[in-house]
Design an enzyme around this catalytic site. Structure first.
Site, short mmCIF file in Angstrom:
data_model
loop_
_atom_site.label_atom_id
_atom_site.label_comp_id
_atom_site.label_asym_id
_atom_site.label_seq_id
_atom_site.Cartn_x
_atom_site.Cartn_y
_atom_site.Cartn_z
N TYR A 114 0.84 -1.20 0.00
CA TYR A 114 0.00 0.00 0.00
C TYR A 114 0.87 1.25 0.00
CZ TYR A 114 -3.99 3.02 0.90
OH TYR A 114 -4.95 3.98 0.78
N ASP A 115 1.83 1.30 0.90
CA ASP A 115 2.70 2.47 1.01
C ASP A 115 3.48 2.71 -0.28
OD1 ASP A 115 4.11 4.61 2.49
OD2 ASP A 115 5.83 3.28 2.27
N MET A 116 3.96 1.66 -0.90
CA MET A 116 4.77 1.80 -2.11
C MET A 116 3.94 2.25 -3.31
SD MET A 116 7.91 0.80 -1.23
CE MET A 116 8.74 0.35 -2.74
#
Length: 144
Positions: A114-116
């Site tokens: 998700y963060d990437m």
């Protein structure tokens, strides 16, 4: 914490699975089963994060025992045009199971994906995280 001093050391294994909706917009950007964003390679980074999470589980979940992990395998694959699947397989020889470690590894790997990818789309959803297999100890579980 539960006292496991009287338990026998046995081979124990747990596998957790996270299913994640990425959407066509993100999946279409993958090339050779990897997507490199400004933050770096998505799946490779998430695999490392999942392994680190397994090793840190007892620091994150208050009643978990610190464990000497024998092995961790995190595998991430695209399962259709909008979803990925993350498998976290953890093994030890010990007096307590590694279910929480496997579940933590799968969760953190999904959060890392998700963060990437959040700069591309924030429509991603971590849909399900579950224990699919546990062996060793008092009982075995197979949830497919």
């Amino acid at each position: 914490m539960v006292n496991v001093g009287g338990k026998k050391v046995t081979k124990r294994n747990a596998v957790a699975k996270a299913t994640m909706f990425l959407g066509e917009e993100i999946i279409s950007l993958f090339n050779n089963k990897e997507l490199v964003t400004k933050k770096g390679p998505v799946f490779q980074t998430a695999i490392i994060a999942g392994i680190q999470a397994v090793k840190k589980t007892s620091e994150l979940i208050p009643m978990c025992h610190p464990l000497l992990i024998n092995g961790v395998n995190v595998d991430i694959k695209i399962i259709d045009e909008v979803h990925i699947e993350i498998l976290c397989d953890v093994s030890i020889e010990g007096k307590t199971g590694v279910e929480m470690e496997a579940l933590t590894g799968a969760n953190i790997a999904a959060l890392t994906v998700y963060d990437m990818c959040k700069a591309i789309s924030q429509k991603m959803v971590i849909k399900e995280v579950k224990l699919i297999e546990k062996t060793g100890g008092k009982s075995d579980i197979k949830n497919g």
